[in-house]
Design an enzyme around this catalytic site. Sequence first.
Site, PDB file in Angstrom:
ATOM      1  N   TYR A  49       0.981  -1.307  -0.040  1.00 15.76           N
ATOM      2  CA  TYR A  49       0.035  -0.016   0.193  1.00 15.76           C
ATOM      3  C   TYR A  49       0.793   1.425  -0.113  1.00 15.76           C
ATOM      4  CZ  TYR A  49       1.593  -0.629   4.699  1.00 15.76           C
ATOM      5  OH  TYR A  49       2.474  -0.721   5.799  1.00 15.76           O
ATOM      6  N   GLY A  50       2.160   0.890   0.108  1.00 13.11           N
ATOM      7  CA  GLY A  50       3.056   2.188   0.310  1.00 13.11           C
ATOM      8  C   GLY A  50       4.183   2.167  -0.834  1.00 13.11           C
ATOM      9  N   LEU A  52       6.293   0.087  -1.490  1.00 11.58           N
ATOM     10  CA  LEU A  52       6.285  -1.049  -2.348  1.00 11.58           C
ATOM     11  C   LEU A  52       5.678  -1.596  -3.390  1.00 11.58           C
ATOM     12  CD1 LEU A  52       7.307  -3.561   0.551  1.00 11.58           C
ATOM     13  CD2 LEU A  52       8.809  -2.809  -0.779  1.00 11.58           C
ATOM     14  N   GLU A  96      11.260  -4.380   5.989  1.00 10.71           N
ATOM     15  CA  GLU A  96      10.606  -3.564   6.628  1.00 10.71           C
ATOM     16  C   GLU A  96      10.558  -3.456   8.325  1.00 10.71           C
ATOM     17  OE1 GLU A  96       8.060  -1.717   5.505  1.00 10.71           O
ATOM     18  OE2 GLU A  96       7.674  -2.445   3.356  1.00 10.71           O
TER      19      GLU A  96
END
Length: 132
Positions: free
Chosen positions: A7-8, A10, A74
Site C-alpha cells: 500500500y506504500g 512497495l 520493513e
Amino acid sequence: MPDLFVYGTLRFPEVLDALLGRVPELSPARAEGWRAAALPGRVYPGLVAAPGTADGLLISGLGADEFALLHAYEDAEYEVVEIRLTDGRPALAYRWLHEALDEDWDPERFAAQVLDAYVPGCAAWRTEYHVR
C-alpha cells in the site's frame, strides 16, 4: 508463498526492482477496514486498522528469499498480518506498530516529490543486506 498486499513504497515498480532485482506480478487490490496512514517524520506510510479502504497492489509469485528480504527491509516497526481483501482473497500485509497521523499517505505526492531520491537508497540497502 502467500500473496502480499502493498500500500506504500512497495507498490512502485522502481522500488521493487531496486530491492528484489525484478518486478513481480502486480495486480490492483483493496483492503476494507484499513488505511495507509501518513507517519510523523517519514516519507512512507503505515497500514493501520481504520474505517475505510486502503488501496494498493497485490504482489504474486514471491519466493521465500524475496519474502525474507522484504521482511528485513520493513524491519521491526511493522508486523506481518493476514488480511482479507475486498474481493475475498487472503493476503499478507505489513501492519504499522506505532503512532500514525490522522491523514492518509499520498502515493501521487510521493511519486512526484520523493520517489527518484528514494530508489537509490533501496538499492544501497539491498547491497548491504546481501553483504551481511
